[in-house]
Write an enzyme that holds these catalytic residues in place. Structure first.
Site, short mmCIF file in Angstrom:
data_model
loop_
_atom_site.label_atom_id
_atom_site.label_comp_id
_atom_site.label_asym_id
_atom_site.label_seq_id
_atom_site.Cartn_x
_atom_site.Cartn_y
_atom_site.Cartn_z
N ASP A 1 -2.68 1.35 6.92
CA ASP A 1 -1.79 1.08 5.78
C ASP A 1 -1.38 -0.40 5.76
O ASP A 1 -1.30 -1.02 4.70
CB ASP A 1 -0.52 1.95 5.85
N GLU B 1 -1.08 -1.31 -4.87
CA GLU B 1 -2.30 -0.53 -5.10
C GLU B 1 -2.09 0.37 -6.31
O GLU B 1 -1.10 1.10 -6.39
CB GLU B 1 -2.67 0.31 -3.89
N ASP C 1 0.89 -1.16 0.00
CA ASP C 1 0.00 0.00 0.00
C ASP C 1 0.93 1.22 0.00
O ASP C 1 1.42 1.63 1.05
CB ASP C 1 -0.90 0.00 1.23
#
Length: 188
Positions: free
Chosen positions: A141, A68, A7
């Site tokens: 996160d 991501e 992430d």
């Protein structure tokens, strides 16, 4: 299959390693956050994040790295740092010839919660449930990185170089992204 979820973030970059098990189950291998000091210059911050991602790749030897997919946000400085860190993760994986996959936030949320509009707490709760954790993974996160890894185990179509999904199977956001990527390829 072992997946490292990333992430991307410049201050906090979530990292989560998950092993795929039979019957669509997953097991936690490791979870954490790579950090950089906001007081440092951008090059030094990127170097710090890169070193930590490299350590995770060496320590956990994933079969795939799921990152991501960065998309436009209102805060340009935030999206720039996020995109730079995403690029670092992809390069570090490519250097080791580890396949890379990109997944949108809504795709990840839908995979782990059943809805692409889930909030952070819903994602954390479902990640904890799916991985049989006693507590919610924190910070968000880290939970998001685990969700990315789980998403890739269940929806591997985000792999770069993999066959594209049929147009009818994509969300409106995914179709818009694919059209933008295609337009960029034809211009470049």
């Amino acid at each position: 299959m072992r997946v490292l979820g990333v992430d991307p973030g410049l201050t906090r970059c979530g990292l989560g390693v998950v092993d795929g098990l039979p019957s669509r189950r997953a097991a936690l291998v490791a979870v954490g956050v790579a950090r950089s000091d906001p007081a440092l210059d951008i090059d030094q911050r990127l170097l710090a994040i890169e070193a930590q991602i490299e350590e995770w790749l060496d320590a956990y030897a994933p079969d795939t790295v799921a990152v991501e997919r960065v998309f436009a946000q209102h805060n340009v400085s935030t999206v720039m740092g996020t995109a730079q860190v995403a690029g670092i993760a992809m390069v570090a994986a490519a250097r080791r010839r580890i396949p890379v996959a990109l997944h949108t936030p809504s795709e990840v949320k839908a995979a782990v919660t059943g809805t692409g509009r889930a909030d952070k707490l819903q994602v954390q709760t479902m990640v904890a449930r799916l991985l049989s954790l006693d507590t919610l993974p924190k910070p968000a996160d880290a939970a998001d990185a685990l969700a990315l890894a789980i998403c890739h185990l269940w929806r591997p179509a985000g792999a770069l170089g993999a066959p594209q999904r049929a147009p009818g199977s994509m969300t409106a956001a995914q179709r818009a992204w694919a059209a933008a990527e295609q337009a960029a390829r034809t211009r470049g």
